[in-house]
Design an enzyme around this catalytic site. Structure first.
Site, short mmCIF file in Angstrom:
data_model
loop_
_atom_site.label_atom_id
_atom_site.label_comp_id
_atom_site.label_asym_id
_atom_site.label_seq_id
_atom_site.Cartn_x
_atom_site.Cartn_y
_atom_site.Cartn_z
N CYS A 132 -7.68 7.68 3.38
CA CYS A 132 -8.11 8.97 3.92
C CYS A 132 -9.11 9.67 3.00
CB CYS A 132 -6.91 9.88 4.17
SG CYS A 132 -5.88 10.15 2.70
N THR A 165 1.14 9.42 6.06
CA THR A 165 2.36 10.23 5.95
C THR A 165 3.56 9.50 6.53
OG1 THR A 165 1.66 11.33 8.00
CG2 THR A 165 1.21 12.47 5.94
N THR A 213 0.88 -1.17 0.00
CA THR A 213 0.00 0.00 0.00
C THR A 213 0.91 1.22 0.00
OG1 THR A 213 -1.67 -1.29 1.17
CG2 THR A 213 -2.03 1.06 1.08
N HIS A 214 0.94 2.02 1.05
CA HIS A 214 1.74 3.24 1.03
C HIS A 214 3.23 2.95 1.23
CE1 HIS A 214 -2.04 5.20 0.90
NE2 HIS A 214 -2.37 4.88 2.14
N SER A 237 15.21 -5.96 14.30
CA SER A 237 16.23 -6.65 15.09
C SER A 237 16.80 -7.86 14.37
CB SER A 237 15.64 -7.08 16.44
OG SER A 237 14.53 -7.94 16.24
N TYR A 263 -5.85 13.56 19.50
CA TYR A 263 -5.28 14.70 18.79
C TYR A 263 -5.53 16.03 19.48
CZ TYR A 263 -5.67 10.97 15.33
OH TYR A 263 -5.60 9.76 14.70
N LEU A 278 -0.36 6.28 10.23
CA LEU A 278 -0.72 7.39 9.36
C LEU A 278 -0.06 7.19 8.00
CD1 LEU A 278 -0.24 10.51 11.70
CD2 LEU A 278 -2.42 9.67 10.80
N SER A 297 -1.85 -2.52 8.39
CA SER A 297 -2.69 -2.69 9.57
C SER A 297 -4.06 -3.18 9.15
CB SER A 297 -2.81 -1.38 10.34
OG SER A 297 -3.42 -0.39 9.53
N ALA A 332 11.37 -2.83 7.97
CA ALA A 332 9.92 -2.67 8.16
C ALA A 332 9.56 -1.20 8.04
CB ALA A 332 9.47 -3.21 9.51
#
Length: 456
Positions: free
Chosen positions: A42, A299, A9-10, A271, A186, A297, A113, A277
């Site tokens: 988003c 970003t 994905t991102h 590790s 937030y 997020l 996720s 990752a």
């Protein structure tokens, strides 16, 4: 160098592009269990609300682009096992159920996720939906047309954005959250009180401090949400209660936080040797407290994926960490936040104080103006800035980026109070509103110091 990338994905998309750009001879093999890549979740609320007409615009890459760059892309392939010690992955082709194993020199874990799904009765009822990927977005968009009573479970960014999208369409919307405030990760109460009142003024039911217990239905379709505080009619329910990292593949093979988020160093290495990752599968290096945190997020994911590519063949570019900077538009309010707030500071082990200031963003002689609500959080003793919040009908959200840079560079309240910002009446005051906010913190510390001296 053979690099296997799990998930695209991102973080995965960014990693693949950067690896191939900087290592054109690398053999990059991608395994993605879905039939698409790079979907911007988003934008789901914008799609549901009709602002975005074509959901294809929410993709910024595709398998064909990665293949043209030189990657070997396997869509709808599920990695079922990872053997870090022997540098192998085991894969199932979801189209024909065939299985095979693949070796690697370097492994990139960008598995992302998945929504947290509480153990509730009635989850299998029709129109109880999740909101994360493209297929779920299409499901919500298709089913919304026959839904009039929509219940959103979870008052974070995704839940709040969906509340607005459905309310703007004239739906009867109920927002349920188990905590006492919306957007609590937030924003502090000075901001959420205003937003909650605004939501209620628009006819939205805001039901807080209520734990969802079960869903009830008729003929296999949801009709009611039962909570610890009441019952709410619904013909569509969307669960938005948070995310968990997808890291079962390497559990016990790499270091993790208790929630399963993979720990990385400043060069995106885990590790385990030759295992990297990035994105929602791992913890970020969190600058406000110098530790680790799980902050999923986009970003963060894009930035971390890029750094995997930069460092895949040797330590080159250090990860600067994150402040968890984010922005939100809600019913005309422009909202930005970064770092810790009063509540989260304690969780992060920080002793802090804060100042809250309301002012106008430019001189009062200007014919049009807007009030700006601001808060600065700083560490006791060092006066180091560790968090900030800003909200206005005027778009001042870019100031959250300024505060983010202040946190990353360990600036103090005095640094921000007297830093050089330009003045032009169209845009701001002789003292920029961030100067004014920091000066309030400096003045607060001066008075505290005087009081402490007087008490000696």
């Amino acid at each position: 160098m053979k690099v296997v990338v799990i998930g695209c994905t991102h973080a995965g998309t960014s990693a693949v592009k950067t690896i191939l750009n900087e290592n054109p001879d690398a053999n990059v093999v991608v395994y993605e269990r879905n039939d698409n890549i790079s979907f911007l979740s988003c934008g789901i609320a914008l799609y549901v609300g009709g602002t975005v007409k074509d959901p294809q615009g929410l993709f910024y890459s595709n398998p064909e682009e990665l293949a043209e760059l030189g990657a070997e892309v396997h869509m709808e392939h599920d990695v079922t096992k990872v053997d870090v010690e022997n540098k192998k992955v085991y894969v199932t082709n979801l189209q024909d159920q065939s299985t095979f194993e693949e070796s690697y020199d370097k492994l990139v874990l960008t598995t992302g996720s998945w929504p947290i799904i509480p153990p509730l009765g009635g989850l299998d009822l029709d129109n109880v939906l999740l909101c994360k990927n493209y297929n779920q977005a299409k499901e919500i968009f298709t089913r919304q047309h026959d839904a009039e009573k929509v219940v959103i479970i979870g008052g974070g960014y995704i839940g709040i954005e969906l509340v607005e999208a459905f309310a703007e369409q004239g739906k009867q919307v109920t927002l349920i959250d188990g905590l006492d405030r919306i957007l609590n990760k937030y924003l502090d109460p000075e901001f959420t009180d205003v937003l909650e009142d605004d939501l209620r003024s628009k006819g939205i039911k805001v039901e807080l401090n209520q734990m969802c217990q079960r869903f009830e239905g008729e003929n296999g379709k949801v009709t009611k949400v039962v909570t610890s505080g009441g019952e709410y009619e619904a013909d569509m329910v969307i669960l938005c209660v948070g995310f968990r990292p997808n890291t079962e593949l390497v559990k016990g093979q790499v270091d993790m936080l208790p929630n399963g988020a993979i720990l990385i160093d400043d060069y995106m290495k885990t590790s385990a040797p030759d295992v990297f990752a990035a994105g929602d599968s791992c913890a970020v290096n969190y600058n406000p407290n110098g530790g680790h945190a799980y902050i999923p997020l986009a970003t963060n994911a894009v930035r971390m994926g890029t750094l995997v590519g930069k460092n895949i063949n040797g330590d080159k570019v250090r990860y600067r960490g994150t402040q968890s900077t984010s922005g939100l538009y809600l019913f005309g309010w422009n909202i930005g936040s970064t770092g810790v707030n009063d509540a989260s500071a304690k969780v992060m082990g920080l002793e802090t104080r804060s100042v809250y200031v309301e002012d106008f963003y430019r001189p009062e002689f200007m014919p049009e103006n807007e009030k700006i609500y601001m808060k600065l959080v700083y560490e006791v003793g060092t006066n180091r800035i560790v968090g900030g919040q800003i909200m206005s009908k005027y778009d001042a959200t870019a100031s959250a980026n300024t505060l983010s840079l202040a946190i990353q560079n360990k600036m103090t309240i005095e640094d921000l109070a007297y830093v050089d910002f330009f003045f032009q009446p169209v845009f701001d005051r002789p003292w920029n509103y961030l100067n004014i906010l920091a000066q309030a913190a400096v003045e607060q510390e001066r008075k505290i110091s005087l009081q402490e001296t007087a008490n000696v």
